[in-house]
Write a protein that holds these residues in place. Structure first.
Motif, PDB file in Angstrom:
ATOM      1  N   ILE A   1       0.851  -1.195   0.509  1.00 45.52           N
ATOM      2  CA  ILE A   1       0.494  -0.219  -0.130  1.00 45.52           C
ATOM      3  C   ILE A   1       1.344   1.047  -0.032  1.00 45.52           C
ATOM      4  CG2 ILE A   1      -1.765   1.255   1.652  1.00 45.52           C
ATOM      5  CD1 ILE A   1      -2.501  -1.575   1.903  1.00 45.52           C
TER       6      ILE A   1
ATOM      7  N   ILE B   1      -5.822  -3.299  -1.277  1.00 47.60           N
ATOM      8  CA  ILE B   1      -6.878  -2.058  -0.290  1.00 47.60           C
ATOM      9  C   ILE B   1      -7.499  -2.934  -0.261  1.00 47.60           C
ATOM     10  CG2 ILE B   1      -7.729   0.422  -0.128  1.00 47.60           C
ATOM     11  CD1 ILE B   1      -5.526   1.269  -1.063  1.00 47.60           C
TER      12      ILE B   1
ATOM     13  N   ALA C   1      -5.290   5.929   0.721  1.00 48.30           N
ATOM     14  CA  ALA C   1      -5.684   4.011   1.273  1.00 48.30           C
ATOM     15  C   ALA C   1      -5.969   4.214   2.207  1.00 48.30           C
ATOM     16  CB  ALA C   1      -4.706   3.505   0.794  1.00 48.30           C
TER      17      ALA C   1
END
Length: 1308
Positions: free
Chosen positions: A300, A328, A370
């Motif tokens: 991420i 994610i 994110a």
């Protein structure tokens, strides 16, 4: 085919038992060589043989599981197949593929062998038959990273048909890399050469990799790893690396049940493998989730994390971003599946995303997105808990953490607002509203220590107003419209800090668990203070802060959060003249946005003109272009044909509103407007269509604006409709409704077209003009325009003919004015019932006309104008004693004319002087007298203007009177001080005046003018206009400033220029009452010294001041003591310290450099080296030049018992801070002084340390910040230690701090 037949190609019966034992003894860590014959036979094994064996094993395993067939292990035992040998041979293939020089066949066979081993391991009974070996399992699992070519994503050999199976054909050395393509460009080249692989080769290897990954997944489905946490960790790392193996075609879905036979891409299988690792058979589910989330953290964050060391950033390519998005969504899928278990781990993941974020804006943007996606999976209570943690995190000591918290807030504000009643914990419900995010996290950063964070927070605050959420907009409104909250000033805001364990730069020491952060509470400011703070940020010293504050200010104005007051808009206009290029451009953009949003607001229109028009003459071409573009879009391009029946749209109405302002309220901007048209005329922007359209508007209500534009463009247009312009002239002559400004513009147009008119038309217009001028009903500006038009009408190629025309008509005007003045001045009661306005117009007409016909101006005319300046006889009698005896006052007859008339008389006399040099010599003493004793402000102001104008034409004559002019810098009236400052600056710029005598020091006094606007104007003139022409100006005059401002004239060289006693008193800054003003000047000068100038001025102070007192050339009386005290305090100023030594290398204090590159590192190394060299030079100069003088002066001051001794010791304490360990070496000639100084330095160090300890101590338990009162005292303490502006009193106020702390402690 039977299983035994499928095993034949492995030649298990021919394998020596000793070799098998050796392989097992080596724990499968090294490849044991086989007999060449057997090795050659094994080498010819193809893919087909491995796949056949794999399918047989897979079929038997399935049958065994169903109970339909005999156990595989039994079959192997019955056929005397050694399982130990089978594992050893498979490891032989596996280890062969790990070599970097392995060819395609070796790599494919290695992968197939590993798949076979994993398949065997998954068959029940593998543990009992001793198939399992942890090292071999790890090797087989991670074989992809060895067998898949590391440079497959890079440029390959063009000839794809040539296979790498042909041994010996090697490539040039390749760079070592991974599929993630690391950001670090300093990647070292591989020493070993690598093989080229064709497309067919890569397909073969890829198919084998797919088989291996499928075998891994099948193993995880049947083989429990509960008791093998290390293997689980290895599998997690392997699957996370496989996420980057290849792009996924189409969108990956995680909700549907996994079917390994339908998974086509390696990343899909890897995600399935990660999900299998979270099952209970492989250990505690929470620990498994934590392990998987930890690996996905770096996916991420778009980082490449090895087992050890700091993660490296990846280039955010499309493939990397796609993998990140998949990771994610996979995390969201796991959280949705396992709510109770996953949510606490999700909190940890979010905290680590925040805490391990880097400063790069691109990574912060993706990181905040994110966080937003992951928090959307949370219930309100968990979400509130995270916001609480984020609130504390936003007060971290690391700049990048505070910066990222702002990014996260902006993403969270785009999500639907959660209601407080959704939170199960009442204490956390306050963290749910968007208002909390804006006011407590975002707006709190407006006072951050870092300018980068400040600027980013302000920019984001402006973006909040563009969000669709009404609650967000309302929260911003509350910040600037609510009242009654407590005000907190900048110095009282305190920040929490991360615990010491979390502030380390290394990443390997940060375990994947909850990040604990300590916190301190802050207070909110009220609306007025918030707005005042924002306006201060617009003028901040940091460029990016000013730009962001401008964007915020415009957002607040656009959305009516704050009032469209002139104060707020003037701040915006001023930034269009900012010293920084980027801020100027931003200000022009912002004020343009505001005008587009509020086109009907007259205050905004005025602010736009005030900001854009001066930018036309900016020193930067790009700013000029931007301003011209804005003017073109708003003004020129909107001029369309006029029709009375057609309604003007908003953009056209705006154009005429702006032009109307330029004709009325903003006429002072006309010179900038004219400059724009001068530039446009060179670009041929004025078309015939534009002229026609403008003339059509001369009959509209907004005709004034049309004539303004026509007056600018007519001179650059080749063909014009003269008939329509003459018709407009005729209507103007007969009309009484035309404003003075419009008259001027029409006259300008008439003058420009005069060359194209016939003689009859010219004569007719001349008659109109003369009759018009003789009425003396015109305003002053129209009189000027009319006379100029008269000149244009009479101009011809024959100069004599032109002058004859002017003598005739302008001479007639002079005669009329002379007759009127004679009737007023020469008659006994002519001044009774005086029409003041008429008198002024006659004087003005006389002055303007006389410039065109100097031959028609006689002595009688001059005497009449001179007599206007003579004050009333009573006033003359009162001030007779003050007047210089040489001034010829008796030649003028006393009068009692009004001040306004006398002020215009000065202007007229000045115009007469421009044409007659002998008159200048006669009038200059009169002007000088008026400056000294005149009581009328308007008269004195005009005298300054006239004398400065005369200086341009008669420089040598007026030069003698420059002291008289500069004396007006201390005039009692602010308007005269400002006028004098502007006029003298212009003369100095053009070098009509030199920095001679007392002129420089009088300019310096203007720096401390009681009116801040004048002081600011003086600073601008000195820095941006005058210092550029003479960079040594400040350093050349600094020593004399010390003597001059203290009125000390006992030095043989300094402060010896001639001054009257009146001027000495006027400009003196002597005494303790003016000490602050003196040091404000000294600081200003020193701030703009170069390091070389600072060093040289220190040497010069030693030679010209300290040495003179040490040698007793200058007496140590009261005046001498004051000079010496000032000198020591000047030497103690922080502005006197060399920048090369005082500026810290690298980043600003309090901020860690989050990212290092070669450029910044090289710069830091260079700064350190430079600092070392400069420090050595300064140290040597101090020892050789200053120390002997200090020792001598200390003895002299002790002998005289002078109070200056305290200033000397304070100076030494400041200077010796860097050399505290070398005091004895420096002052070896005076042991007593060395001992005293050492003691003083130690005492000061202890007291400073005590204050720092008090800062960190706690009165309330966990609070780590002292009260505002003590904080302010600490700042005062540090300021005194560094600056030493007064006598050194550190003991006194440190004891005061201690007493206050004791009192507070006893109270609590």
């Amino acid at each position: 085919m039977s299983l035994i037949s499928a095993l034949q190609f492995l030649r298990l019966n021919e394998i020596p038992e000793a070799w098998v034992d050796a392989v097992w003894d080596l724990e499968f860590t090294e490849r044991e060589p086989l007999d060449d014959t057997i090795e050659d036979e094994l080498a010819v094994s193809g893919d087909k043989a491995f796949r056949t064996l794999y399918q047989c094993l897979l079929a038997h395993a399935a049958d065994q599981q169903d109970g339909a067939s005999q156990s595989i292990w039994a079959i192997l035992g019955e056929n005397e197949v050694s399982i130990k040998s089978l594992v050893a041979v498979l490891s032989f293939f596996v280890l062969a593929g790990k070599a970097k020089t392995a060819n395609v066949q070796q790599r494919v066979s290695s992968l197939h062998a590993a798949s076979l081993y994993l398949l065997l391991l998954g068959i029940p009974g593998s543990i009992a038959t001793k198939v399992f070996h942890e090292v071999l399992l790890d090797t087989c699992s991670d074989l992809t990273s060895y067998c898949w070519p590391q440079d497959s994503g890079k440029k390959r050999k063009k000839d794809g048909l040539k296979s790498s199976q042909a041994d010996g054909k090697r490539s040039k050395p390749q760079r070592k890399g991974t599929s993630e393509m690391e950001v670090d460009e300093s990647e070292e080249e591989e020493e070993e050469e690598e093989l080229h692989f064709s497309a067919q080769d890569l397909v073969k290897i890829r198919n084998a990799v797919v088989l291996l990954v499928q075998s891994l997944i099948q193993l995880l489905q049947t083989f429990p790893l509960k008791d093998r946490p290390q293997s689980v960790g290895n599998f997690t790392q392997i699957f996370s690396k496989l996420l980057y193996f290849e792009p996924v075609i189409g969108e990956m879905t995680f909700a549907a049940p996994w079917d390994i036979t339908k998974l086509r891409s390696v990343p899909e299988m890897a995600f399935y493998g990660l999900q299998l690792l979270c099952s209970p058979k492989h250990g505690d589910k929470k620990e498994s989730l934590q392990r998987v989330f930890h690996r996905l953290l770096y996916v991420i964050l778009m980082m490449n994390k090895a087992n050890k060391g700091k993660p490296s950033l990846l280039v955010p390519s499309q493939a990397i971003l796609s993998t990140r998005d998949q990771a994610i969504r996979f995390v969201c899928h796991l959280v949705e599946q396992q709510k109770e278990l996953a949510l606490p781990v999700l909190q940890i993941l979010l905290q680590h995303i925040c805490f391990q974020m880097v400063e790069k804006s691109e990574f912060r943007s993706y990181g905040s997105q994110a966080v937003g996606m992951l928090t959307s999976q949370m219930e309100s209570t968990d979400y509130a808990s995270f916001i609480k943690w984020l609130f504390i995190f936003s007060r971290s000591s690391k700049m990048v953490c505070r910066l990222f918290s702002v990014d996260v807030v902006m993403v969270l504000l785009e999500q639907p607002e959660r209601r407080p009643e959704e939170c199960q914990d009442p204490e956390l419900s306050c963290f749910l509203p968007h208002k909390f995010l804006i006011q407590n996290l975002l707006f709190a950063r407006r006072m951050d220590d870092s300018p980068t964070v400040q600027g980013h927070a302000l920019a984001c605050l402006a973006k909040c107003l563009e969000l669709p959420s009404l609650n967000v907009t309302w929260a911003v409104h509350n910040l600037f419209s609510a009242t009654g909250t407590q005000t907190v000033f900048e110095g009282e805001i305190t920040e929490g800090s991360l615990s010491s364990q979390q502030t380390q730069k290394t990443y390997r020491t940060l375990p994947f668990r909850t990040v604990e952060i300590s916190s301190t509470d802050g207070s909110d400011c009220d609306a007025k203070e918030n707005l005042a703070l924002l306006l201060r940020r617009v003028k901040d010293s940091k460029t990016n802060v000013r730009k962001s504050a401008l964007q915020t200010l415009v957002g607040l104005l656009k959305h009516n959060v704050i009032t469209l007051s002139w104060e707020n808009l003037a701040t915006l206009s001023e930034r269009c003249r900012d010293p920084a290029l980027s801020v100027k451009k931003k200000a022009l953009q912002c004020i343009g946005e505001l005008l587009a949003a509020k086109p009907e607001c007259s205050v905004v229109q005025k602010a736009w003109l005030q900001g854009v028009l001066p930018a036309v003459v900016d020193s930067e071409n790009s700013v000029q272009d931007k301003a011209l573009e804005a003017l073109d879009q708003v003004l020129l391009s909107q001029v369309k044909p006029y029709s009375a029946s057609r309604h003007l749209d908003a953009s056209r109405r705006l154009t005429w509103d702006l032009l109307g302002l330029l004709c009325n309220e903003c006429r002072n901007l006309s010179r900038y407007f004219s400059r724009a048209f001068t530039i446009w005329s060179k670009q041929n922007k004025f078309t015939q269509t534009l002229i026609t359209n403008l003339i059509s508007h001369t009959e509209a209500n907004h005709a004034a604006g049309a004539w303004l534009l026509l007056s600018k463009v007519v001179s650059s247009s080749p063909r014009l409709p003269y008939g329509k312009i003459l018709d407009a002239w005729d209507s103007m002559v007969g009309s009484k409704d035309v404003t003075a400004t419009t008259c001027c513009h029409i006259l300008c147009v008439m003058g420009d077209i005069a060359v194209h008119l016939n003689e009859d038309t010219k004569d007719r217009i001349v008659v109109d003009l003369m009759s018009w001028l003789k009425t003396f009903t015109l305003s002053l500006e129209v009189i000027c325009a009319a006379v100029e038009t008269l000149y244009q009408l009479g101009r011809s190629e024959d100069v004599k003919q032109t002058q004859a025309f002017l003598n005739q008509h302008c001479g007639e005007l002079v005669s009329v004015c002379e007759a009127y003045l004679a009737g007023i001045i020469l008659r006994e009661k002519g001044a009774q019932n005086l029409n003041e306005e008429l008198m002024v117009k006659h004087l003005h007409t006389l002055g303007v006309a006389s410039l065109h016909c100097p031959a028609k101006v006689g002595k009688r005319t001059v005497l009449l104008v001179e007599s206007v300046l003579t004050t009333h006889s009573d006033k003359l009698a009162e001030c007779q004693e003050e007047l210089p005896a040489s001034l010829p006052l008796s030649q003028f007859k006393a009068n009692s004319l009004p001040s306004k008339v006398r002020a215009h008389g000065v202007i007229t006399l000045g115009k007469l002087c421009l044409q007659h040099e002998e008159l200048v010599q006669k009038c200059l003493p009169v002007f000088a007298r008026e400056l000294e004793v005149g009581t009328e402000v308007a008269v004195r102001n005009n005298v300054v203007v006239i004398m400065c104008d005369l200086c341009v034409r008669y420089t040598n004559i007026v030069d003698h009177y420059i002291p008289n002019i500069s004396a007006c810098l201390r005039d009692s009236e602010a308007v005269i001080r400002e006028q004098t400052l502007i006029m003298l600056t212009n003369l100095l710029q053009e070098e009509f005046v030199k920095w001679k005598g007392s002129l420089f020091f009088r300019f310096m006094v203007a720096l401390v003018d009681p009116v801040p606007a004048i002081a600011s104007l003086c600073e601008y003139c000195l820095l941006h206009l005058l210092l550029k022409k003479n960079p040594e100006m400040f350093s050349q005059h600094f020593i004399e400033c010390i003597f001059h401002f203290s009125s000390y004239n006992k030095h043989k060289s300094y402060n010896k220029f001639p001054q009257s006693e009146r001027e000495k008193v006027q400009f003196s800054l002597k005494g303790a009452q003016h000490r602050e003003k003196r040091f404000r000047i000294y600081r200003f000068l020193l701030e703009h010294f170069t390091d070389a100038q600072r060093f040289n001025i220190t040497v010069k102070i030693n030679q010209t001041i300290l040495a003179c007192f040490a040698d007793e050339e200058l007496p140590l009386d009261a005046d001498g003591a004051e000079i010496l005290s000032d000198t020591f305090n000047i030497l103690s100023l922080k502005e006197m310290k060399l920048q090369a030594i005082s500026t810290p290398a690298g980043s600003a204090a309090g901020e860690e450099p989050e990212e290092e590159n070669m450029t910044t590192m090289a710069k830091a190394v260079l700064q350190v080296a430079q600092k070392k060299v400069v420090s050595q030079v300064q140290k040597k100069a101090f020892i050789e030049n200053t120390v002997p003088l200090i020792i001598g002066l200390k003895s002299l001051l002790e002998e005289k018992r002078s109070l200056v001794l305290g200033d000397l010791m304070a100076y030494l304490q400041v200077t010796m801070q860097e050399y505290r360990n070398e005091v004895k070496e420096f002052f070896s000639g005076d042991e007593q002084l060395a001992a005293e100084l050492e003691f003083a330095l130690k005492t000061a160090a202890k007291e400073i340390k005590m204050v720092e300890q008090m800062d960190n101590c706690s009165l309330t338990g966990d609070a780590r910040t002292p009260t505002a009162q003590v904080r302010n005292l600490r700042i005062y303490n540090e300021h005194k230690v560094l600056d030493t502006e007064c006598n050194f009193k550190i003991n006194l106020y440190t004891n005061t701090i201690s007493a206050k702390w004791k009192a507070q402690c006893s109270t609590s």
